[in-house]
Design a protein around this motif. Sequence first.
Motif, PDB file in Angstrom:
ATOM      1  N   UNK A 218       0.916  -0.886   0.088  1.00 46.10           N
ATOM      2  CA  UNK A 218       0.033  -0.013   0.098  1.00 46.10           C
ATOM      3  C   UNK A 218       0.935   1.320  -0.105  1.00 46.10           C
ATOM      4  N   UNK A 219       1.928   1.243   0.710  1.00 47.25           N
ATOM      5  CA  UNK A 219       2.753   2.297   0.807  1.00 47.25           C
ATOM      6  C   UNK A 219       3.442   2.705  -0.451  1.00 47.25           C
ATOM      7  N   UNK A 220       3.661   1.699  -1.265  1.00 46.86           N
ATOM      8  CA  UNK A 220       4.094   2.117  -2.731  1.00 46.86           C
ATOM      9  C   UNK A 220       3.238   2.631  -3.635  1.00 46.86           C
ATOM     10  N   UNK A 221       2.011   2.050  -3.590  1.00 50.41           N
ATOM     11  CA  UNK A 221       0.793   2.818  -4.344  1.00 50.41           C
ATOM     12  C   UNK A 221       0.728   4.421  -3.841  1.00 50.41           C
ATOM     13  N   UNK A 222       0.745   4.587  -2.577  1.00 54.74           N
ATOM     14  CA  UNK A 222       0.814   5.830  -2.124  1.00 54.74           C
ATOM     15  C   UNK A 222       1.801   6.646  -2.604  1.00 54.74           C
ATOM     16  N   UNK A 223       2.805   6.345  -2.860  1.00 55.17           N
ATOM     17  CA  UNK A 223       4.285   6.868  -3.352  1.00 55.17           C
ATOM     18  C   UNK A 223       4.144   6.782  -4.894  1.00 55.17           C
ATOM     19  N   UNK A 224       3.431   6.170  -5.448  1.00 58.34           N
ATOM     20  CA  UNK A 224       3.354   6.007  -6.947  1.00 58.34           C
ATOM     21  C   UNK A 224       3.220   7.199  -7.824  1.00 58.34           C
ATOM     22  N   UNK A 225       4.056   7.509  -8.582  1.00 54.96           N
ATOM     23  CA  UNK A 225       4.080   8.765  -9.515  1.00 54.96           C
ATOM     24  C   UNK A 225       2.736   8.931 -10.139  1.00 54.96           C
ATOM     25  N   UNK A 226       2.023   7.511 -10.519  1.00 53.62           N
ATOM     26  CA  UNK A 226       0.622   7.778 -11.232  1.00 53.62           C
ATOM     27  C   UNK A 226      -0.319   7.371 -10.337  1.00 53.62           C
TER      28      UNK A 226
END
Length: 236
Positions: A218-226
């Motif tokens: 989930x943390x990777x999605x929050x920080x995803x550029x898109x």
Amino acid sequence: MLRTEKLNAGYKELHILFDINANIKSKEITTIVGPNGSGKSTFLKAIFGLATIHSGNVFFNGKDITKVPPHDKTRLGIAYLPQVDNIFVNLTVEENLKIAAYTLDKSEIKDRISIALDAFPELERFMKRKAGTLSGGERQFLAIATALVRKANILMLDEPTAQLSPKFAELIFQRILDLRDKYKLTIILVEQNVQKALEISDDAYVLVSGRVAFKGRASDLLEHEKFEKLCIGVVE
């Protein structure tokens, strides 16, 4: 703990989900996000047996439960709580909790209700009140409490904070964390408040037009550029 393999599902001939491969980890919160109509609620219903599975499989602790009917999935410890109609409004809070215990041995009922009230102590003062008189947030407390009574170990929550005040929504998110951390439940969450849901989650899936557009932490999605484009369904 629970996984789907090339799951294709919908309602009768209507095809909504396409080749969904998902792996729900034990004692973690997994949030499913995506634009309206992307198949998030259908995914929960397919797992629980309330949608038509055209092909693919659902596994629970290694066992294929694709064709197991919903009432037997409840006995396995899987609980699905829809956004509405998730309690008996004409019965009291106490009666709702006792009905949830119908599959248990009589010796267990008192302990399970105690656990539910420990998780949602607000309900204690409403035990003799009709559930239909509760606020939206209190009804969600009761719905989740009934799942605890039933010994659920996987809780699938469909839009639990919809139409709630910000205060109650915050409380619901906090209790979801408690359910994972204190009661060791596995939680699958479909939620309109994407930012907050992801902040409390371990894993995340983005569905766009019935297909997985993102899966990971989930943390990777929050920080995803898109991030914003993914969540509104723009896939490049």
